[in-house]
Design a protein around this motif. Structure first.
Motif, PDB file in Angstrom:
ATOM      1  N   GLY A 155      50.428  36.443  44.040  1.00  0.00           N
ATOM      2  CA  GLY A 155      49.624  35.272  43.714  1.00  0.00           C
ATOM      3  C   GLY A 155      48.615  34.921  44.796  1.00  0.00           C
ATOM      4  O   GLY A 155      48.037  33.828  44.772  1.00  0.00           O
ATOM      5  N   LYS A 156      48.359  35.837  45.714  1.00  0.00           N
ATOM      6  CA  LYS A 156      47.351  35.614  46.766  1.00  0.00           C
ATOM      7  C   LYS A 156      46.041  36.217  46.267  1.00  0.00           C
ATOM      8  O   LYS A 156      45.601  37.287  46.698  1.00  0.00           O
ATOM      9  CB  LYS A 156      47.817  36.236  48.075  1.00  0.00           C
ATOM     10  N   TYR A 157      45.427  35.486  45.338  1.00  0.00           N
ATOM     11  CA  TYR A 157      44.367  36.073  44.536  1.00  0.00           C
ATOM     12  C   TYR A 157      43.062  36.306  45.298  1.00  0.00           C
ATOM     13  O   TYR A 157      42.381  37.304  45.056  1.00  0.00           O
ATOM     14  CB  TYR A 157      44.120  35.202  43.306  1.00  0.00           C
ATOM     15  N   TYR A 158      42.703  35.409  46.181  1.00  0.00           N
ATOM     16  CA  TYR A 158      41.431  35.601  46.884  1.00  0.00           C
ATOM     17  C   TYR A 158      41.460  36.877  47.721  1.00  0.00           C
ATOM     18  O   TYR A 158      40.489  37.638  47.759  1.00  0.00           O
ATOM     19  CB  TYR A 158      41.123  34.381  47.759  1.00  0.00           C
ATOM     20  N   MET A 183      47.758  45.132  36.063  1.00  0.00           N
ATOM     21  CA  MET A 183      48.239  43.757  35.860  1.00  0.00           C
ATOM     22  C   MET A 183      48.384  43.449  34.374  1.00  0.00           C
ATOM     23  O   MET A 183      49.343  42.772  33.965  1.00  0.00           O
ATOM     24  CB  MET A 183      47.291  42.763  36.521  1.00  0.00           C
ATOM     25  N   LEU A 184      47.475  43.929  33.542  1.00  0.00           N
ATOM     26  CA  LEU A 184      47.597  43.704  32.101  1.00  0.00           C
ATOM     27  C   LEU A 184      48.852  44.381  31.549  1.00  0.00           C
ATOM     28  O   LEU A 184      49.572  43.791  30.714  1.00  0.00           O
ATOM     29  CB  LEU A 184      46.358  44.227  31.385  1.00  0.00           C
ATOM     30  N   LEU A 185      49.129  45.596  31.999  1.00  0.00           N
ATOM     31  CA  LEU A 185      50.342  46.286  31.556  1.00  0.00           C
ATOM     32  C   LEU A 185      51.592  45.548  32.026  1.00  0.00           C
ATOM     33  O   LEU A 185      52.583  45.436  31.269  1.00  0.00           O
ATOM     34  CB  LEU A 185      50.346  47.721  32.081  1.00  0.00           C
ATOM     35  N   TYR A 186      51.568  45.043  33.243  1.00  0.00           N
ATOM     36  CA  TYR A 186      52.714  44.281  33.764  1.00  0.00           C
ATOM     37  C   TYR A 186      52.920  43.004  32.952  1.00  0.00           C
ATOM     38  O   TYR A 186      54.064  42.676  32.580  1.00  0.00           O
ATOM     39  CB  TYR A 186      52.482  43.951  35.236  1.00  0.00           C
ATOM     40  N   MET A 187      51.849  42.295  32.665  1.00  0.00           N
ATOM     41  CA  MET A 187      51.975  41.064  31.875  1.00  0.00           C
ATOM     42  C   MET A 187      52.462  41.360  30.460  1.00  0.00           C
ATOM     43  O   MET A 187      53.248  40.602  29.890  1.00  0.00           O
ATOM     44  CB  MET A 187      50.631  40.322  31.840  1.00  0.00           C
ATOM     45  N   LEU A 195      50.047  34.092  33.223  1.00  0.00           N
ATOM     46  CA  LEU A 195      49.419  34.399  34.506  1.00  0.00           C
ATOM     47  C   LEU A 195      47.901  34.406  34.409  1.00  0.00           C
ATOM     48  O   LEU A 195      47.209  34.147  35.397  1.00  0.00           O
ATOM     49  CB  LEU A 195      49.905  35.760  35.016  1.00  0.00           C
ATOM     50  N   LEU A 196      47.381  34.694  33.216  1.00  0.00           N
ATOM     51  CA  LEU A 196      45.931  34.738  33.063  1.00  0.00           C
ATOM     52  C   LEU A 196      45.286  33.388  33.387  1.00  0.00           C
ATOM     53  O   LEU A 196      44.131  33.323  33.791  1.00  0.00           O
ATOM     54  CB  LEU A 196      45.564  35.157  31.632  1.00  0.00           C
ATOM     55  N   ARG A 197      46.060  32.302  33.202  1.00  0.00           N
ATOM     56  CA  ARG A 197      45.499  30.970  33.460  1.00  0.00           C
ATOM     57  C   ARG A 197      45.566  30.597  34.932  1.00  0.00           C
ATOM     58  O   ARG A 197      44.935  29.625  35.352  1.00  0.00           O
ATOM     59  CB  ARG A 197      46.256  29.918  32.635  1.00  0.00           C
ATOM     60  N   THR A 198      46.336  31.348  35.709  1.00  0.00           N
ATOM     61  CA  THR A 198      46.517  30.980  37.119  1.00  0.00           C
ATOM     62  C   THR A 198      45.871  31.963  38.089  1.00  0.00           C
ATOM     63  O   THR A 198      45.934  31.749  39.300  1.00  0.00           O
ATOM     64  CB  THR A 198      48.021  30.892  37.448  1.00  0.00           C
ATOM     65  N   MET A 199      45.261  33.004  37.593  1.00  0.00           N
ATOM     66  CA  MET A 199      44.784  34.079  38.454  1.00  0.00           C
ATOM     67  C   MET A 199      43.392  33.835  39.048  1.00  0.00           C
ATOM     68  O   MET A 199      42.846  34.708  39.713  1.00  0.00           O
ATOM     69  CB  MET A 199      44.789  35.419  37.697  1.00  0.00           C
ATOM     70  N   LYS A 200      42.825  32.673  38.777  1.00  0.00           N
ATOM     71  CA  LYS A 200      41.504  32.331  39.347  1.00  0.00           C
ATOM     72  C   LYS A 200      40.486  33.440  39.065  1.00  0.00           C
ATOM     73  O   LYS A 200      39.740  33.874  39.955  1.00  0.00           O
ATOM     74  CB  LYS A 200      41.612  32.083  40.851  1.00  0.00           C
ATOM     75  N   GLN A 203      36.549  32.761  39.864  1.00  0.00           N
ATOM     76  CA  GLN A 203      36.294  32.787  41.311  1.00  0.00           C
ATOM     77  C   GLN A 203      36.561  34.173  41.885  1.00  0.00           C
ATOM     78  O   GLN A 203      35.829  34.652  42.770  1.00  0.00           O
ATOM     79  CB  GLN A 203      37.185  31.763  42.030  1.00  0.00           C
ATOM     80  N   GLY A 204      37.605  34.821  41.366  1.00  0.00           N
ATOM     81  CA  GLY A 204      37.961  36.135  41.872  1.00  0.00           C
ATOM     82  C   GLY A 204      36.899  37.179  41.588  1.00  0.00           C
ATOM     83  O   GLY A 204      36.585  38.022  42.439  1.00  0.00           O
ATOM     84  N   LEU A 205      36.330  37.126  40.386  1.00  0.00           N
ATOM     85  CA  LEU A 205      35.270  38.069  40.063  1.00  0.00           C
ATOM     86  C   LEU A 205      34.063  37.871  40.969  1.00  0.00           C
ATOM     87  O   LEU A 205      33.430  38.847  41.393  1.00  0.00           O
ATOM     88  CB  LEU A 205      34.867  37.914  38.592  1.00  0.00           C
TER      89      LEU A 205
END
Length: 519
Positions: A155-158, A183-187, A195-200, A203-205
């Motif tokens: 969860g350390k997205y930046y 990550m999509l396969l894991y989800m 998790l898609l709502r919390t992955m920022k 901002q990450g892109l």
């Protein structure tokens, strides 16, 4: 001081072991044809041209790889001079950084014991040793993807998105595609779509694009469509769907490669996967993530039609975590991993039997390396397996680590220098200075051209087996011409191109020949 050393003994052991495995012998043998000299020559030409933007080789712009590894080599050259040692130093530094990150973050993913074991497993695996001491781009991709994947899971997205950008600079579009797809396969496997709502993601892109895209934009502005067509079209899309070397690709290619790369720890991988799906465990989710991560890389490159043994290197860290978790569980339960022990015995015998395989003429020089390697690796499989069977857990693990350190020093400090005349074009390049007049046409086989250019600064005219020079026309030409080729090509062409027998032999080396049309 003693208290601090005791508290950090595992981390200090990791750092010490990484140093004694990865840093010695970097310059003891010349760069191995053809891949290492390609990257060394590109970085050298960029540095001499004062151009940190555009990769170039043989005086021409080259759009094969992004620049991160070239930048690291150029920095190494600037600090220490241009040499074999400074060519390989960036990979060794990246490997040390990868090992330290795997250990430090493994304590958060699992616990200190598993993190410590996983890092030692990674460091003492054959594949990691090789990639960590080779002047190729794969270790920079392993480092950047490892940081990105672990950070995404934590969860350390930046930090994750920043290293996705660096991965884009290390290897290309896979730097973005691999983390996203894994990550999509894991989800999907864990049904954690929340998790898609919390992955920022927005901002990450922005962070990933800010880090990874400027070089691509500048390259397009400087070179135009030829950059996109060559880099994205050929080197990424076409090489995935069509083999660069027809007949040398197979969907099963990476099975023996992965087994060999993870020796001596590979026997524990299949039992670990079986346990994951049979028993509940506090770390099941983390192990499943590691399995998806490693399996995706393995399957992706198995489906690719262009395959090199180093492509699956990013799968080594998650595989090490899985194996360490399994061995830790066996230790806690005091149950010897009988399946892994049996597999280790079988693999050890198989390695010894490799010495019975007849070698082609011209490959006899591999006999001694095969003997030394098979004996050391078989011992590193057999002895720990025997100790595990006796439930001497710590002694088994320690013996495997120590034996693989010995293997590393023997392989890179003893074997590689002694076979260098068969695996590098170093000697041919320096002899070429004595026999070549500096004015005549110089034809160099594609396989040898990077090494010849790196060591002699002579670029020549490239040729390959499906695009041969006109040997007959060169014989009738009044101008001199020199031909550099591998000994293997020379022996084969002698049977199909009779004109070649009329050429003079300017130099006859163990693995190369230099011919001249008018002696």
């Amino acid at each position: 001081m003693k208290q601090w050393i005791y508290e950090h003994r595992c981390g200090l052991t990791v750092a010490w072991l990484a140093a004694i495995i990865l840093l010695p012998f970097l310059g003891i043998a010349p760069l191995t044809d053809p891949n290492e000299p390609v990257y060394g020559q590109t970085a050298k030409e960029m540095l001499l041209a004062g151009d940190w933007l555009s990769p170039r080789i043989y005086g021409q712009f080259w759009y094969d790889k992004p620049p991160l590894f070239y930048w690291m080599e150029m920095l190494s050259y600037s600090l220490f001079g241009i040499s074999d040692w400074s060519s390989r130093l960036p990979s060794a530094v990246a490997a040390v950084a990868t090992a330290l990150f795997v250990y430090v973050q493994g304590k958060d993913l699992f616990n200190q014991a598993i993190a410590f074991m996983a890092t030692l497993i990674l460091l003492t695996s054959v594949g990691f040793m090789y990639v960590g001491k080779a002047a190729v781009t794969d270790m920079t991709l392993m480092l950047t993807l490892t940081v990105a994947m672990i950070s995404l899971y934590q969860g350390k997205y930046y930090r994750a998105y920043a290293f996705c950008g660096l991965a884009l600079l290390a290897k290309g579009p896979v730097g973005y595609a691999f983390p996203a797809l894994i990550m999509l396969l894991y989800m999907a496997a864990t049904r954690q779509w929340s998790l898609l709502r919390t992955m920022k993601i927005p901002q990450g892109l922005c962070i990933a694009f800010l880090v990874g895209l400027p070089w691509y934009v500048f390259m397009y502005q400087t070179h135009g469509d030829i950059f996109l067509q060559t880099f994205l079209g050929y080197h990424n899309l076409i090489r995935f769907i069509a083999p660069e070397h027809p007949g040398q690709n197979s969907i099963f290619f990476f099975i023996p490669v992965f087994i060999g790369a993870m020796v001596p720890w590979i026997p524990a991988l299949a039992p670990a996967m079986r346990r994951l799906f049979k028993k509940r465990d506090p770390f099941n989710d983390t192990v499943l993530f590691c399995l998806i991560w490693a399996a995706f890389i393995f399957v992706f490159f198995s489906l690719s039609h262009t395959q090199l043994v180093t492509y699956i290197a990013p799968a080594f860290p998650p595989a090490a975590y899985i194996i360490a978790w399994y061995l830790y569980r066996c230790y806690l339960e005091k149950r010897p991993p009988l399946g892994a022990i049996a597999a280790a015995y079988i693999l050890a015998v198989g390695l010894l039997l490799c010495n019975a395989i007849p070698l082609n003429k011209g490959a006899e020089f591999f006999a001694q390396p095969i003997l030394i390697g098979s004996v050391l690796l078989s011992t590193a499989l057999f002895l720990p397996a025997f100790l595990l069977y006796r439930q001497l857990w710590k002694q088994a693990f320690a013996s495997a680590v120590v034996l693989m350190v010995v293997f590393s020093w023997a392989a890179f400090g003893f074997v590689m220098p002694r076979i260098a005349e068969h695996t590098t074009s170093y000697e041919a390049a320096y002899i070429l200075h004595d026999v070549y007049d500096g004015r005549s046409d110089l034809y160099i086989e594609k396989f040898l051209r990077p090494g010849i250019a790196y060591y002699s600064n002579l670029h020549g005219i490239e040729w390959q087996k499906d695009d041969l020079p006109d040997f007959a026309a060169l014989l009738t030409s009044p101008d001199k011409a020199y031909i550099v080729m591998t000994k293997t090509s020379f022996l084969k062409l002698n049977q199909t191109v009779p004109e070649l027998r009329q050429y003079g032999m300017a130099a006859d080396l163990p693995a190369q020949v230099i011919l001249i049309n008018h002696p």
